[in-house]
Design a protein around this motif. Structure first.
Motif, short mmCIF file in Angstrom:
data_model
loop_
_atom_site.label_atom_id
_atom_site.label_comp_id
_atom_site.label_asym_id
_atom_site.label_seq_id
_atom_site.Cartn_x
_atom_site.Cartn_y
_atom_site.Cartn_z
N PRO A 116 96.33 -12.92 23.69
CA PRO A 116 96.06 -12.40 22.35
C PRO A 116 97.32 -11.79 21.74
O PRO A 116 98.11 -11.14 22.43
N GLY A 117 97.51 -12.03 20.45
CA GLY A 117 98.66 -11.49 19.75
C GLY A 117 99.83 -12.45 19.67
O GLY A 117 100.71 -12.29 18.81
N PRO A 134 98.21 -14.87 14.78
CA PRO A 134 98.14 -14.45 16.18
C PRO A 134 96.90 -15.03 16.86
O PRO A 134 95.83 -15.15 16.25
N ARG A 181 93.71 -14.80 19.22
CA ARG A 181 92.77 -13.70 19.42
C ARG A 181 91.81 -14.05 20.56
O ARG A 181 91.48 -15.22 20.78
N ASP A 209 91.12 -11.46 26.97
CA ASP A 209 91.87 -10.21 26.80
C ASP A 209 93.12 -10.17 27.67
O ASP A 209 94.13 -9.58 27.30
#
Length: 361
Positions: free
Chosen positions: A263-264, A316, A318, A347
Motif C-alpha cells: 500500500p502507498g 497509490p 491500496r 496491509d
C-alpha cells in the motif's frame, strides 16, 4: 449491497450532486446485484430506483431488493420519459451521468426529454473508484475463479502434444474451466506458439504447438461475474538457451515486483520495479504494455500499473486492490514470454493468488 449504495451516496454528495444515473452494466451490478442486460439506476441520498423492461422485472425484484423497480415500456413509456418523471417527482435540478459509458445518441435522447427540468452533469470514476477496493465477498469469489483457472491449465498442459494446434489447446482449456464450474471464460483464450507468441493478444489458429518453442497461454475463468486472469509460457520438449535467457529475465522482473508491492506504492513505480530489470537486460523496447491492471467485475479495471504519464496521473496502491502482475518480452520472428499472476494488495505487502506452476530451469 447496502454498504456499497451508502458509499456511492457519500461520493455523489462530495461531488455536490443531488443524484447519479448509473448506466454501465458492471457498475449497475456492483451497486444493485441486478445482472440483467438492460437497465439504469437512479441514486439520490434517500432514493434508489432501478429502471428495466418486462423481461427483467421479476429478476430485478429478486436481485436488487434495495431498489424500487420501475418498468420501461417501448414504445409507450420509454426510459427518457420515466427518467423525466422521476426527476420532477424528486425535485432534482442536477443529475450526474457516467460520461465514459453513455453514447452520444443516448445522451441526446435524455437531454431532449430531461433537459428542461434538470441539468445533466457528466462525471467519471465514481463507482469505478469504489470498485478498486474489493470487499471480502468479492475476494472470495475471485479466489474461486483463480483456483479454477489454476486447476484447468495444470490439467490441460499435461495433455498437450506437439501436434495439438493453438485452437485445439484453447478449446481444451475452455472445456476444462466450463466443466469445473465456470459460467464463462473471462476473455477469448490466447494460445500462441512460436513466432505467434510475439503478438501479446494473438488469436489461436491452426499452427501446431511444436517442440522447443515458446507457447504463451493467457486465460481465465469467470464465476458469479468475477474474472480470473492468468498467463503462463510453456515449452513442449527442450527449449534453447535463448528461451531461458528471456524467460528468466521476465520471471526475475515479475518476482522483483511481487516482493515490493505494498500500500502507498505509486502505480508507475510498481511498473518500474519490473520494467527496469527488463531494460537493464536489453529488452526494454520489447515490453510495450503496462505491468498490470485491476481485475474484478471487468477483466480490465482500476488500478492501472503502467509507465509514468503526465496525462494519466499515477495513484497509490491500496489494501484490498486485486491486480495482475504480467511483465513480458516479445521478439518479432521468434516469439514471446509473458508470466502473469493475480495479487491482492494487503496491509503488509501482497498475497499472490495465482498458484499454477511456472517453468523452472
Amino acid at each position: 449491497m447496502q454498504h456499497r449504495l451508502e458509499r456511492v451516496r457519500v461520493m455523489v454528495m462530495e461531488r455536490k450532486l443531488p443524484a447519479l444515473l448509473i448506466s454501465a452494466p458492471t457498475n449497475r451490478r456492483y451497486l444493485s446485484g441486478f445482472t440483467g442486460t438492460y437497465g439504469w439506476l437512479l441514486v439520490t441520498p434517500t432514493t434508489a430506483l432501478l429502471f428495466t423492461d418486462s423481461r427483467y422485472l421479476l429478476q430485478a425484484g429478486q436481485q436488487a431488493p434495495s431498489f424500487e423497480v420501475r418498468q420501461v415500456v417501448n414504445p409507450g413509456n420509454p426510459f427518457p420519459t420515466l427518467l423525466r418523471d422521476a426527476v420532477v417527482e424528486l425535485g432534482l435540478t442536477q443529475l450526474g451521468i457516467e460520461a465514459a459509458h453513455m453514447q452520444v445518441a443516448e445522451y441526446r435522447s435524455l437531454q431532449k426529454e430531461v433537459g428542461a427540468a434538470c441539468e445533466l452533469v457528466p462525471v467519471e470514476g465514481i463507482v469505478e473508484t469504489l470498485r478498486e477496493i474489493k470487499d471480502s465477498a468479492e475476494i472470495n469469489t475471485l479466489k474461486r475463479a483463480i483456483a479454477l483457472t489454476d486447476a484447468a491449465i495444470t490439467a490441460v498442459i499435461e495433455r498437450l502434444t506437439p501436434d495439438t494446434t493453438e485452437r485445439q489447446a484453447a478449446w481444451m482449456l475452455e472445456m476444462a474451466m466450463r466443466v469445473g464450474g465456470a459460467e464463462a471464460v473471462s476473455f477469448p483464450i490466447i494460445v500462441a506458439a512460436g513466432p505467434n507468441a510475439a503478438l501479446p493478444h494473438a488469436t489461436p489458429g491452426d499452427a501446431p504447438l511444436g517442440t522447443g518453442q515458446p507457447i504463451v497461454i493467457d486465460m481465465g475463468a469467470r464465476i458469479d461475474g468475477y474474472h480470473a486472469d492468468l498467463t503462463r509460457t510453456i515449452v513442449l520438449g527442450e527449449p534453447d538457451a535463448r528461451f531461458w535467457t528471456i524467460y528468466e529475465t521476465v520471471l526475475k522482473a515479475q518476482e522483483a515486483a511481487l516482493l515490493s508491492l505494498r500500500p502507498g506504492l505509486l502505480t508507475h513505480k510498481a511498473d518500474a520495479l519490473a520494467r527496469d530489470l527488463i531494460v537493464e537486460a536489453g529488452y526494454g523496447d520489447h515490453f510495450g504494455h503496462g505491468l498490470g491492471h485491476g481485475v474484478g467485475l471487468d477483466i480490465h479495471e482500476g488500478p492501472g500499473l503502467r509507465r509514468e504519464n503526465p496525462l494519466v496521473p499515477s495513484q497509490p496502491l491500496r489494501s484490498g486492490m486485486v491486480t495482475s502482475i504480467e511483465p513480458g518480452i516479445y521478439l518479432e520472428g521468434w516469439g514471446g514470454v509473458r508470466i502473469e499472476d493475480l495479487v491482492l494488495i494487503t496491509d503488509g505487502g501482497c498475497e499472490v493468488l495465482s498458484q499454477a506452476p511456472k517453468l523452472r530451469r
